[in-house]
Write a protein that holds these residues in place. Structure first.
Motif, PDB file in Angstrom:
ATOM      1  N   PRO A 315     -14.248  10.580   2.509  1.00  0.00           N
ATOM      2  CA  PRO A 315     -14.635  11.946   2.147  1.00  0.00           C
ATOM      3  C   PRO A 315     -16.087  12.289   2.444  1.00  0.00           C
ATOM      4  N   LEU A 316     -16.930  11.285   2.704  1.00  0.00           N
ATOM      5  CA  LEU A 316     -18.346  11.553   2.983  1.00  0.00           C
ATOM      6  C   LEU A 316     -18.648  11.573   4.473  1.00  0.00           C
ATOM      7  N   ILE A 317     -17.646  11.477   5.321  1.00  0.00           N
ATOM      8  CA  ILE A 317     -17.857  11.163   6.727  1.00  0.00           C
ATOM      9  C   ILE A 317     -18.835  12.110   7.430  1.00  0.00           C
ATOM     10  N   GLY A 318     -18.807  13.393   7.092  1.00  0.00           N
ATOM     11  CA  GLY A 318     -19.691  14.334   7.769  1.00  0.00           C
ATOM     12  C   GLY A 318     -20.783  14.903   6.891  1.00  0.00           C
ATOM     13  N   MET A 319     -21.016  14.284   5.745  1.00  0.00           N
ATOM     14  CA  MET A 319     -21.984  14.827   4.797  1.00  0.00           C
ATOM     15  C   MET A 319     -23.397  14.340   5.085  1.00  0.00           C
ATOM     16  N   ASP A 320     -24.363  15.167   4.739  1.00  0.00           N
ATOM     17  CA  ASP A 320     -25.763  14.782   4.823  1.00  0.00           C
ATOM     18  C   ASP A 320     -26.105  13.889   3.638  1.00  0.00           C
ATOM     19  N   LYS A 321     -26.976  12.914   3.843  1.00  0.00           N
ATOM     20  CA  LYS A 321     -27.330  11.978   2.780  1.00  0.00           C
ATOM     21  C   LYS A 321     -27.897  12.706   1.555  1.00  0.00           C
ATOM     22  N   VAL A 322     -28.653  13.756   1.789  1.00  0.00           N
ATOM     23  CA  VAL A 322     -29.232  14.514   0.671  1.00  0.00           C
ATOM     24  C   VAL A 322     -28.131  15.087  -0.208  1.00  0.00           C
ATOM     25  N   ASN A 323     -27.058  15.596   0.435  1.00  0.00           N
ATOM     26  CA  ASN A 323     -25.938  16.146  -0.340  1.00  0.00           C
ATOM     27  C   ASN A 323     -25.233  15.065  -1.142  1.00  0.00           C
ATOM     28  N   ILE A 324     -25.083  13.881  -0.557  1.00  0.00           N
ATOM     29  CA  ILE A 324     -24.438  12.766  -1.252  1.00  0.00           C
ATOM     30  C   ILE A 324     -25.264  12.366  -2.475  1.00  0.00           C
ATOM     31  N   ILE A 325     -26.572  12.300  -2.305  1.00  0.00           N
ATOM     32  CA  ILE A 325     -27.458  11.955  -3.424  1.00  0.00           C
ATOM     33  C   ILE A 325     -27.371  13.002  -4.527  1.00  0.00           C
ATOM     34  N   ASP A 326     -27.279  14.273  -4.145  1.00  0.00           N
ATOM     35  CA  ASP A 326     -27.161  15.342  -5.151  1.00  0.00           C
ATOM     36  C   ASP A 326     -25.903  15.156  -5.998  1.00  0.00           C
ATOM     37  N   ILE A 327     -24.791  14.814  -5.348  1.00  0.00           N
ATOM     38  CA  ILE A 327     -23.545  14.590  -6.100  1.00  0.00           C
ATOM     39  C   ILE A 327     -23.689  13.360  -6.995  1.00  0.00           C
ATOM     40  N   ALA A 328     -24.292  12.288  -6.454  1.00  0.00           N
ATOM     41  CA  ALA A 328     -24.481  11.063  -7.248  1.00  0.00           C
ATOM     42  C   ALA A 328     -25.297  11.346  -8.502  1.00  0.00           C
ATOM     43  N   LYS A 329     -26.310  12.174  -8.365  1.00  0.00           N
ATOM     44  CA  LYS A 329     -27.114  12.531  -9.539  1.00  0.00           C
ATOM     45  C   LYS A 329     -26.309  13.375 -10.516  1.00  0.00           C
ATOM     46  N   ASP A 330     -25.501  14.263  -9.990  1.00  0.00           N
ATOM     47  CA  ASP A 330     -24.692  15.146 -10.837  1.00  0.00           C
ATOM     48  C   ASP A 330     -23.657  14.369 -11.645  1.00  0.00           C
ATOM     49  N   ILE A 331     -23.111  13.298 -11.073  1.00  0.00           N
ATOM     50  CA  ILE A 331     -22.074  12.529 -11.779  1.00  0.00           C
ATOM     51  C   ILE A 331     -22.647  11.278 -12.444  1.00  0.00           C
ATOM     52  N   ASP A 332     -23.979  11.171 -12.453  1.00  0.00           N
ATOM     53  CA  ASP A 332     -24.693  10.106 -13.182  1.00  0.00           C
ATOM     54  C   ASP A 332     -24.423   8.706 -12.644  1.00  0.00           C
ATOM     55  N   THR A 333     -24.232   8.580 -11.329  1.00  0.00           N
ATOM     56  CA  THR A 333     -24.124   7.242 -10.732  1.00  0.00           C
ATOM     57  C   THR A 333     -25.391   6.854  -9.966  1.00  0.00           C
ATOM     58  N   TYR A 334     -26.259   7.791  -9.699  1.00  0.00           N
ATOM     59  CA  TYR A 334     -27.398   7.549  -8.804  1.00  0.00           C
ATOM     60  C   TYR A 334     -28.337   6.476  -9.342  1.00  0.00           C
ATOM     61  N   GLU A 335     -28.728   6.590 -10.613  1.00  0.00           N
ATOM     62  CA  GLU A 335     -29.698   5.647 -11.167  1.00  0.00           C
ATOM     63  C   GLU A 335     -29.163   4.223 -11.168  1.00  0.00           C
ATOM     64  N   THR A 336     -27.884   4.060 -11.395  1.00  0.00           N
ATOM     65  CA  THR A 336     -27.288   2.719 -11.316  1.00  0.00           C
ATOM     66  C   THR A 336     -27.239   2.235  -9.870  1.00  0.00           C
ATOM     67  N   SER A 337     -26.883   3.134  -8.961  1.00  0.00           N
ATOM     68  CA  SER A 337     -26.740   2.743  -7.547  1.00  0.00           C
ATOM     69  C   SER A 337     -28.041   2.246  -6.938  1.00  0.00           C
ATOM     70  N   ILE A 338     -29.177   2.743  -7.396  1.00  0.00           N
ATOM     71  CA  ILE A 338     -30.454   2.353  -6.777  1.00  0.00           C
ATOM     72  C   ILE A 338     -31.092   1.141  -7.455  1.00  0.00           C
ATOM     73  N   LEU A 339     -30.405   0.550  -8.436  1.00  0.00           N
ATOM     74  CA  LEU A 339     -30.917  -0.696  -8.997  1.00  0.00           C
ATOM     75  C   LEU A 339     -30.964  -1.769  -7.905  1.00  0.00           C
ATOM     76  N   PRO A 340     -32.007  -2.583  -7.867  1.00  0.00           N
ATOM     77  CA  PRO A 340     -32.237  -3.465  -6.700  1.00  0.00           C
ATOM     78  C   PRO A 340     -31.464  -4.775  -6.744  1.00  0.00           C
ATOM     79  N   TYR A 341     -30.129  -4.679  -6.853  1.00  0.00           N
ATOM     80  CA  TYR A 341     -29.307  -5.886  -6.835  1.00  0.00           C
ATOM     81  C   TYR A 341     -28.340  -5.798  -5.663  1.00  0.00           C
ATOM     82  N   GLU A 342     -28.446  -6.750  -4.726  1.00  0.00           N
ATOM     83  CA  GLU A 342     -27.561  -6.742  -3.561  1.00  0.00           C
ATOM     84  C   GLU A 342     -26.141  -7.104  -3.985  1.00  0.00           C
ATOM     85  N   ASP A 343     -25.167  -6.341  -3.512  1.00  0.00           N
ATOM     86  CA  ASP A 343     -23.786  -6.606  -3.897  1.00  0.00           C
ATOM     87  C   ASP A 343     -23.036  -7.405  -2.845  1.00  0.00           C
ATOM     88  N   CYS A 344     -23.569  -7.544  -1.658  1.00  0.00           N
ATOM     89  CA  CYS A 344     -22.916  -8.341  -0.620  1.00  0.00           C
ATOM     90  C   CYS A 344     -24.014  -9.086   0.147  1.00  0.00           C
TER      91      CYS A 344
END
Length: 393
Positions: A315-344
């Motif tokens: 669903p994000l295939i053609g979206m701008d990164k800024v728009n994706i970040i805006d949605i992440a902030k709106d749904i309260d996942t952004y602050e968790t996503s930027i925590l500095p722990y590598e998942d892979c």
């Protein structure tokens, strides 16, 4: 006079003969999200769902209902019998409350929706009568072009008076569009992808890949937190955790370095494809965004998709990164996503990844690998748990 939450249903109302199925699913979602909060009856009446308010938990109800897909607006509403005396009582009460909260308001406008067509006055006449009630009781003026606030009247068998329309996420009720398996990383993109597909009615479960002990347990907890955030919208979900360290080691030993990323992605898709087939998922969901990284070029996506005949939603295939970040902030996942722990694991990532892979070339490079065995072994060690259906207020 009774206080209720009036829920506007958006595109659910546009459904045809199966509209009742969508409404039943939506009522089920509402009940699930409010399961540990006090409330009264939940019922459907002429295109809206109503939740009776009980106790002093109006704000908590609103916060929960915002997370229910299929709801466009939430309106704290007074429900009264359809007679002028009780309507005036509700109008005076709600306007008085509004002006106390917003003393700067000086103008208003009435909007009426007459659902009961047998009522002797039409919508304009009802609005004029309600407007007269407001003018009689308050020192404010009518402004039909740019009012400070609206007084809404939905006249049905009973009458509903409200002022606020609180925006919710809209979309379609959870579970009305099949089941999807989300490839959930610890980054910004994949939680947003899961949210967007859940918003379209897909029941989302999550598959996470890690490289423990090269990656930390804190990284795993970070991704579980993101899964819990998604569950706040879509309900309890299944979380599959797969360690691909052994696969990455085999790729590192047997395959060209610049193909490490794309071959790793193909193995992730192999694992996802098998889990999807074994567990009845209708689709696979990823947070991939065209051109964002080396594996997300058109050629890279084509090579990855060759692994499965399941539909892969991006669903994000053609979206701008800024728009994706805006949605992440709106749904309260952004602050968790930027925590500095590598998942892979990043140890095996090539310095110069291949940008234009071909299916034939990558399949040739994979020949030294026992792909089926590696996938079976990874899935055999997979951990599965239930996450979410959060009770957070």
């Amino acid at each position: 006079m009774k206080k209720v939450m009036a829920l506007s249903l958006g595109e659910v109302i546009l459904k045809g003969k199966n509209r009742h199925r969508f409404i039943e699913k939506l009522i089920k979602s509402v009940k699930r999200n409010l399961r540990n909060l006090d409330h009264g009856r939940i019922y459907h009446n002429m295109g809206k769902i109503y939740v009776e308010v009980s106790g002093d938990n109006e704000e908590k109800l609103i916060n929960r209902l915002k997370h229910v897909f299929g709801i466009v607006y939430i309106a704290p509403t007074y429900e009264v019998e359809t007679n002028w005396e009780t309507i005036e009582e509700a109008v005076v009460k709600i306007v008085d409350e509004t002006l106390k909260d917003h003393p700067e308001y000086k103008t208003f406008k009435v909007k009426t929706n007459r659902g009961d067509k047998k009522f002797p006055l039409n919508s304009m006449e009802i609005s004029a009568k309600i407007g007269g009630m407001v003018l009689k009781n308050f020192d404010i003026k009518v402004d039909v072009h740019d009012p400070d606030f609206f007084v809404y009247c939905d006249l049905k068998k009973d009458t509903y008076i409200y002022v606020d329309k609180i925006k919710a996420h809209g979309g379609l009720p959870t579970g009305t569009n099949g089941r999807g398996l989300l490839l959930l990383s610890g980054g910004i993109d994949s939680p947003v992808a899961g949210f967007l597909m859940a918003k379209r009615g897909v029941l989302v479960d999550c598959l996470h890949f890690h490289s423990y002990p090269f990656t930390s347990e804190r990284a795993e907890e970070k991704v579980k937190k993101l899964a819990e955030d998604i569950s706040n919208f879509s309900g309890e979900l299944t979380f599959y955790s797969v360690n691909i360290l052994d696969i990455q080691k085999e790729i590192n030993i047997n395959c060209p370095e610049d193909e490490m990323t794309i071959i790793s992605r193909r193995f992730m898709m192999r694992v996802a494809d098998k889990i999807a087939r074994d567990n009845g998922y209708d689709c696979i969901i990823t947070g991939e965004n065209l051109g964002q990284v080396a594996s997300q070029t058109i050629d890279g996506l084509k090579v990855t998709d060759a692994i499965t005949d399941k539909i892969v939603f991006r669903p994000l295939i053609g979206m701008d990164k800024v728009n994706i970040i805006d949605i992440a902030k709106d749904i309260d996942t952004y602050e968790t996503s930027i925590l500095p722990y590598e998942d892979c694991c990043t140890v095996f990532l090539p310095k110069h990844p291949l940008l234009t892979p071909s299916i034939e070339g990558i399949e040739k490079s994979e020949e030294p690998l026992d792909c089926d065995k590696l996938v079976e072994e990874a899935i055999g060690k997979m951990k599965i748990e239930k996450i979410g259906g959060s009770d957070e207020e």
